[in-house]
Design a protein around this motif. Structure first.
Motif, PDB file in Angstrom:
ATOM      1  N   ALA A 223      68.077 -30.472  72.146  1.00  0.00           N
ATOM      2  CA  ALA A 223      67.118 -30.670  73.149  1.00  0.00           C
ATOM      3  C   ALA A 223      67.178 -31.924  74.207  1.00  0.00           C
ATOM      4  O   ALA A 223      67.723 -32.735  73.722  1.00  0.00           O
ATOM      5  CB  ALA A 223      65.544 -30.590  72.546  1.00  0.00           C
ATOM      6  N   SER A 224      66.719 -31.807  75.485  1.00  0.00           N
ATOM      7  CA  SER A 224      66.910 -32.751  76.355  1.00  0.00           C
ATOM      8  C   SER A 224      65.886 -33.869  76.206  1.00  0.00           C
ATOM      9  O   SER A 224      64.860 -33.479  75.452  1.00  0.00           O
ATOM     10  CB  SER A 224      66.410 -32.200  77.773  1.00  0.00           C
ATOM     11  OG  SER A 224      65.412 -31.610  77.852  1.00  0.00           O
ATOM     12  N   ALA A 225      66.205 -35.197  76.280  1.00  0.00           N
ATOM     13  CA  ALA A 225      65.318 -36.327  75.886  1.00  0.00           C
ATOM     14  C   ALA A 225      64.239 -36.513  77.045  1.00  0.00           C
ATOM     15  O   ALA A 225      63.313 -36.839  76.485  1.00  0.00           O
ATOM     16  CB  ALA A 225      66.225 -37.608  75.918  1.00  0.00           C
ATOM     17  N   GLY A 226      64.573 -36.075  78.127  1.00  0.00           N
ATOM     18  CA  GLY A 226      63.318 -36.181  79.170  1.00  0.00           C
ATOM     19  C   GLY A 226      63.806 -37.144  80.368  1.00  0.00           C
ATOM     20  O   GLY A 226      64.787 -37.721  80.346  1.00  0.00           O
ATOM     21  N   ASN A 227      63.098 -36.983  81.379  1.00  0.00           N
ATOM     22  CA  ASN A 227      63.440 -37.824  82.676  1.00  0.00           C
ATOM     23  C   ASN A 227      62.465 -38.750  82.969  1.00  0.00           C
ATOM     24  O   ASN A 227      62.437 -39.142  84.273  1.00  0.00           O
ATOM     25  CB  ASN A 227      63.754 -36.814  83.659  1.00  0.00           C
ATOM     26  CG  ASN A 227      64.665 -35.644  83.379  1.00  0.00           C
ATOM     27  OD1 ASN A 227      65.549 -36.025  82.648  1.00  0.00           O
ATOM     28  ND2 ASN A 227      64.447 -34.488  84.035  1.00  0.00           N
ATOM     29  N   ASP A 228      61.819 -39.379  82.071  1.00  0.00           N
ATOM     30  CA  ASP A 228      60.900 -40.343  82.472  1.00  0.00           C
ATOM     31  C   ASP A 228      61.353 -41.847  82.065  1.00  0.00           C
ATOM     32  O   ASP A 228      60.667 -42.864  81.863  1.00  0.00           O
ATOM     33  CB  ASP A 228      59.377 -40.136  81.602  1.00  0.00           C
ATOM     34  CG  ASP A 228      59.090 -38.980  81.904  1.00  0.00           C
ATOM     35  OD1 ASP A 228      58.904 -38.466  83.301  1.00  0.00           O
ATOM     36  OD2 ASP A 228      58.073 -38.276  81.290  1.00  0.00           O
ATOM     37  N   GLY A 229      62.465 -41.907  82.158  1.00  0.00           N
ATOM     38  CA  GLY A 229      62.940 -43.156  82.017  1.00  0.00           C
ATOM     39  C   GLY A 229      63.134 -44.283  83.074  1.00  0.00           C
ATOM     40  O   GLY A 229      63.464 -45.437  82.676  1.00  0.00           O
ATOM     41  N   LEU A 230      62.623 -44.063  84.264  1.00  0.00           N
ATOM     42  CA  LEU A 230      62.647 -44.947  85.312  1.00  0.00           C
ATOM     43  C   LEU A 230      61.633 -46.167  84.865  1.00  0.00           C
ATOM     44  O   LEU A 230      61.851 -47.221  85.590  1.00  0.00           O
ATOM     45  CB  LEU A 230      62.279 -44.217  86.708  1.00  0.00           C
ATOM     46  CG  LEU A 230      63.679 -43.687  87.391  1.00  0.00           C
ATOM     47  CD1 LEU A 230      62.948 -42.680  88.492  1.00  0.00           C
ATOM     48  CD2 LEU A 230      64.660 -44.357  87.897  1.00  0.00           C
ATOM     49  N   ASP A 231      60.369 -45.791  84.359  1.00  0.00           N
ATOM     50  CA  ASP A 231      59.608 -46.781  84.224  1.00  0.00           C
ATOM     51  C   ASP A 231      59.934 -47.664  83.171  1.00  0.00           C
ATOM     52  O   ASP A 231      59.120 -48.658  82.529  1.00  0.00           O
ATOM     53  CB  ASP A 231      58.273 -46.207  83.926  1.00  0.00           C
ATOM     54  CG  ASP A 231      58.082 -45.064  82.785  1.00  0.00           C
ATOM     55  OD1 ASP A 231      59.171 -45.050  81.981  1.00  0.00           O
ATOM     56  OD2 ASP A 231      57.272 -44.469  82.527  1.00  0.00           O
ATOM     57  N   GLY A 232      60.951 -47.520  82.153  1.00  0.00           N
ATOM     58  CA  GLY A 232      61.392 -48.569  81.225  1.00  0.00           C
ATOM     59  C   GLY A 232      60.696 -48.188  79.922  1.00  0.00           C
ATOM     60  O   GLY A 232      60.803 -49.077  79.021  1.00  0.00           O
ATOM     61  N   LYS A 233      59.840 -47.188  79.723  1.00  0.00           N
ATOM     62  CA  LYS A 233      59.199 -46.867  78.509  1.00  0.00           C
ATOM     63  C   LYS A 233      60.213 -46.281  77.551  1.00  0.00           C
ATOM     64  O   LYS A 233      61.032 -45.372  77.819  1.00  0.00           O
ATOM     65  CB  LYS A 233      58.049 -45.957  78.953  1.00  0.00           C
ATOM     66  CG  LYS A 233      56.768 -46.413  79.619  1.00  0.00           C
ATOM     67  CD  LYS A 233      55.711 -45.574  79.723  1.00  0.00           C
ATOM     68  CE  LYS A 233      54.439 -45.812  80.634  1.00  0.00           C
ATOM     69  NZ  LYS A 233      53.451 -44.790  80.494  1.00  0.00           N
ATOM     70  N   VAL A 234      59.915 -46.793  76.411  1.00  0.00           N
ATOM     71  CA  VAL A 234      60.590 -46.219  75.197  1.00  0.00           C
ATOM     72  C   VAL A 234      59.726 -45.448  74.307  1.00  0.00           C
ATOM     73  O   VAL A 234      58.840 -45.794  73.718  1.00  0.00           O
ATOM     74  CB  VAL A 234      61.103 -47.387  74.298  1.00  0.00           C
ATOM     75  CG1 VAL A 234      61.934 -46.974  72.927  1.00  0.00           C
ATOM     76  CG2 VAL A 234      62.124 -48.262  75.016  1.00  0.00           C
ATOM     77  N   GLN A 235      59.765 -44.250  74.399  1.00  0.00           N
ATOM     78  CA  GLN A 235      58.813 -43.247  73.889  1.00  0.00           C
ATOM     79  C   GLN A 235      59.487 -42.117  73.378  1.00  0.00           C
ATOM     80  O   GLN A 235      60.388 -41.614  73.860  1.00  0.00           O
ATOM     81  CB  GLN A 235      57.620 -42.889  74.940  1.00  0.00           C
ATOM     82  CG  GLN A 235      57.825 -42.282  76.150  1.00  0.00           C
ATOM     83  CD  GLN A 235      56.919 -41.933  77.171  1.00  0.00           C
ATOM     84  OE1 GLN A 235      55.893 -42.428  76.781  1.00  0.00           O
ATOM     85  NE2 GLN A 235      57.187 -41.357  78.288  1.00  0.00           N
ATOM     86  N   LYS A 236      58.750 -41.378  72.407  1.00  0.00           N
ATOM     87  CA  LYS A 236      59.278 -40.183  71.874  1.00  0.00           C
ATOM     88  C   LYS A 236      58.892 -38.967  72.803  1.00  0.00           C
ATOM     89  O   LYS A 236      57.682 -38.759  73.195  1.00  0.00           O
ATOM     90  CB  LYS A 236      58.769 -39.845  70.439  1.00  0.00           C
ATOM     91  CG  LYS A 236      59.365 -41.123  69.171  1.00  0.00           C
ATOM     92  CD  LYS A 236      59.062 -40.523  68.211  1.00  0.00           C
ATOM     93  CE  LYS A 236      59.626 -41.491  67.063  1.00  0.00           C
ATOM     94  NZ  LYS A 236      59.022 -41.244  65.696  1.00  0.00           N
ATOM     95  N   THR A 237      59.856 -37.993  72.918  1.00  0.00           N
ATOM     96  CA  THR A 237      59.670 -36.652  73.560  1.00  0.00           C
ATOM     97  C   THR A 237      59.621 -35.577  72.512  1.00  0.00           C
ATOM     98  O   THR A 237      60.443 -35.724  71.422  1.00  0.00           O
ATOM     99  CB  THR A 237      60.251 -36.462  74.828  1.00  0.00           C
ATOM    100  OG1 THR A 237      61.744 -36.543  74.410  1.00  0.00           O
ATOM    101  CG2 THR A 237      60.133 -37.611  75.681  1.00  0.00           C
ATOM    102  N   TYR A 238      59.072 -34.448  72.655  1.00  0.00           N
ATOM    103  CA  TYR A 238      59.181 -33.185  71.734  1.00  0.00           C
ATOM    104  C   TYR A 238      59.505 -31.956  72.539  1.00  0.00           C
ATOM    105  O   TYR A 238      59.053 -31.772  73.786  1.00  0.00           O
ATOM    106  CB  TYR A 238      57.670 -33.095  71.076  1.00  0.00           C
ATOM    107  CG  TYR A 238      57.223 -34.535  70.202  1.00  0.00           C
ATOM    108  CD1 TYR A 238      57.782 -34.558  69.051  1.00  0.00           C
ATOM    109  CD2 TYR A 238      56.446 -35.387  70.959  1.00  0.00           C
ATOM    110  CE1 TYR A 238      57.375 -35.718  68.178  1.00  0.00           C
ATOM    111  CE2 TYR A 238      55.976 -36.417  70.290  1.00  0.00           C
ATOM    112  CZ  TYR A 238      56.535 -36.702  68.866  1.00  0.00           C
ATOM    113  OH  TYR A 238      56.081 -37.842  68.287  1.00  0.00           O
TER     114      TYR A 238
END
Length: 424
Positions: A223-238
């Protein structure tokens, strides 16, 4: 999303929705768009006149394909692509897709915002008005073709398409769970999910139960991890962060995390996700960015490993990919997981016994420290030889000078003696 279609072509303008990765909601409401991987407005034309990519994409140039394919091409392995459908009119996918087992799992009676009925497409999952699923499938198993250097990493694997989302974003956690169970029933050995739940919300238990059911059947779930990395948040995706799922981040040409790629300790590995060339509906190619296209890169590698080791469990295949990844540091980190996937090493490095957990102390190449110079308190042999050589040179010069001076003195004395005899 601006989407227009004609008789033979369709033009898709990437705006703020369904770019790089898809998102599904945790209920049956309309899905929310995922954050875009790149804020551009590149247009990609769908249709038989769409141009082919003539060269070899950079993501494939980093792999010794001849060496890789001398081991396996993924023949016999079935990879389920749960996405927006897979268009088989692209010649590189025509013979790569099993249309007899694909399914359209979108609900019937769908309507757009204006209340107009939306065409569901073909029931075997081969309608793709977005182009997302067709790209994903191409990265995994596109067949070789004249006029292009692009090809799937596992060009003899078989794609089973499951249309679970569309241009209007009708995919839900429930339809995703259903798709996973149908992929299991269809005999899939690898499942690729290039989407995540909106706002990184943990979905209803049905989705995790479906994932666990697939893992228990030795199916590798990527599964893809997601594309919300620009804000620097370390969060889980499902579903990427569910235990047992191989979560894939995006890397760039420098083997570093792409700026948009979601980070977190649930990330298993990273794979190329920038300027990813792949197949599009109708024919030809386009490029795109996102972890959506990193995941199928790894799914292709999983298909190759599965073809070589058909009896390995899902955990063993995942551990092999993580163990052989190219690491920049010992162990695991939240940016690229265990490192950037190395397809050749994953296939060629055969452990005596398959592992289920990668070792943090292996896989990092360590250079030998330079040998320390010996410490001498007296004169070294080299220094002594240099000193003696200097003495020889100086002594020779002095001797030559002395002989020259003696000769001059003897000559002058003889000349004075002759002069005295002459009375001069």
């Amino acid at each position: 999303m601006a989407y227009t279609s004609g008789k033979s072509t369709a033009t898709w303008t990437r705006k703020a929705a369904l770019v790089g990765a898809l998102a599904v909601t945790v209920t049956t409401t309309v899905i929310l768009p995922a954050s875009p991987a790149a804020a551009d407005s590149e247009q990609c034309t769908f249709g038989p006149k769409n141009p082919k990519y003539a060269g070899r994409p950079w993501s494939l140039q980093r792999v010794l394909l001849d060496d890789l394919w001398s081991e396996t091409k993924g023949k016999g392995v079935k990879v389920a692509v749960i996405d927006t459908g897979v268009d088989v009119k692209n010649s590189q996918l025509t013979h790569a897709v099993d249309t007899s087992k694909g399914e359209n799992l979108l609900p019937k009676g769908l309507k757009d915002d204006n209340g107009d009925k939306i065409a569901r497409g073909k029931e075997n999952g081969t309608t793709d008005t977005v182009g997302h699923g067709t790209r994903v499938a191409g990265i995994i198993a596109a067949r070789p073709a004249k006029g292009t250097g692009f090809v799937g990493l596992a060009p003899e694997a078989t794609i089973i398409p499951f249309q679970q989302n569309d241009a209007e974003g009708h995919g839900t956690a429930e339809t995703l769970a259903t798709a996973i169970l149908h992929a299991k029933a269809a005999g899939a050995q690898v499942i690729n999910i290039s989407q995540d739940t909106a706002n990184a919300v943990r979905p209803a238990p049905e989705l995790e139960a479906a994932v666990n059911s697939a893992l228990a059947a030795k199916i590798v779930v990527v599964a893809s991890a997601g594309n919300d990395g620009l804000d620097g948040k370390v969060q889980k995706t499902y579903p990427a962060s569910f235990p047992g799922v191989l979560a894939v981040a995006a890397s760039d040409r420098n083997n570093e995390r792409a700026s948009f790629s979601q980070q977190g300790y649930f990330v298993g590995v990273a794979a190329p996700g920038v300027d990813m060339v792949s197949t599009v509906p109708g024919g030809g190619h386009c490029s795109d960015n996102g972890t959506s296209f990193s995941a199928p890169y790894v799914a292709g590698v999983a298909a190759l490993v599965k073809a070589k080791h058909p009896d390995w469990t899902a955990a063993e295949v995942v551990a092999q990919i993580e163990q052989t990844a190219e690491r920049s540091t010992a162990g695991h980190d939240r940016l690229v997981g265990w490192g950037v996937v190395d397809p050749l090493r994953a296939v060629t490095e055969d452990p005596d016994h398959p592992i289920e957990t990668p070792s943090p102390h292996e896989g990092l190449t360590r250079e030998k420290a330079p040998t320390a110079a010996k410490l001498h308190f007296g004169e070294t042999a080299e220094q002594r030889n240099t000193r003696l050589a200097t003495y020889t040179v100086v002594g020779t010069a002095v001797l030559v000078a002395g002989l020259g001076g003696t000769a001059v003195a003897v000559r002058d004395a003889r000349r004075r003696g002759r002069n005295m005899a002459r009375g001069v």
